[in-house]
Design an enzyme around this catalytic site. Sequence first.
Site, PDB file in Angstrom:
ATOM      1  N   SER A 138     -20.836 -48.074 -67.827  1.00  0.00           N
ATOM      2  CA  SER A 138     -20.224 -48.529 -66.580  1.00  0.00           C
ATOM      3  C   SER A 138     -20.665 -47.591 -65.471  1.00  0.00           C
ATOM      4  O   SER A 138     -21.002 -46.431 -65.730  1.00  0.00           O
ATOM      5  CB  SER A 138     -18.702 -48.513 -66.704  1.00  0.00           C
ATOM      6  N   TYR A 151     -10.440 -45.337 -68.959  1.00  0.00           N
ATOM      7  CA  TYR A 151     -11.607 -46.221 -69.048  1.00  0.00           C
ATOM      8  C   TYR A 151     -12.881 -45.478 -68.650  1.00  0.00           C
ATOM      9  O   TYR A 151     -13.890 -45.501 -69.369  1.00  0.00           O
ATOM     10  CB  TYR A 151     -11.419 -47.439 -68.148  1.00  0.00           C
TER      11      TYR A 151
END
Length: 256
Positions: A138, A151
Amino acid sequence: MDTVLITGTTSGIGKAFAEKFAAMGSSLVLVARDSGKLRQQQAELHSRFRVSVKGILCDLADPHAAELVQKELHTLHIPVDILINNAGFNEAGLFTDTDLANELDMIQVHVRTLTALTKLVLPGMVQRGYGRILNIGSTGAYMPCPHDAVYAATKAYVLSFSSGLCHELKGTGVTVTCLCPGATQTQFAGKANLLHTRLFKLFVMQPEAVAAVGYEALRRGKQTAVAGLYNKLLVLSAKWLPASVTNPIAQWMVNI
């Protein structure tokens, strides 16, 4: 043709990868936890592309998920040529307010199961002198993300793990690539309560475009690939700007 194992395939980027590889004539092994959606996807891909599509029903948040997948692969007598570690989800918000069980499951899926699956298929790839591994990171892997701390931390692990392994495997015929997308138009944002944040209102990419970037990076054996010009600029700024600047920006982007 290659046999491709893809996790988290019934929607979003995983679904786009499955269709991309099927269109190229690859045999597929799809790992998902929803039996109905998995069966439907198998039937649709086989009907459209006339390729072999096997399914493995598995919840990757299970601590024994990787071993279950390996057992199914042995039963099917299928060597994996390409591994796409795509499965993932998010539990966003203030750390004091988020659900611990969901966060521990997220760590399980993003870190432990991803690592274990890679460990289980890699020896065969090295032995055969050929293999490709693509791990989904990400843009959040490049910076701490207030309101999305766990996350981003898991994705930082994915990026670091992939980069280290990539160098270990030089000369073996096996490559490891980390694809780092930003906001993508999938069910991910809705499930994570991020749909109405600034992050998912600006510069959102379609999953097919993200998968196309990942496929090309995988084919070329690149170490990392960031999908989209905006995301590349974001990552570049994270590398050069201090945390005192990037942290407030990251928090502003994920606040509703």
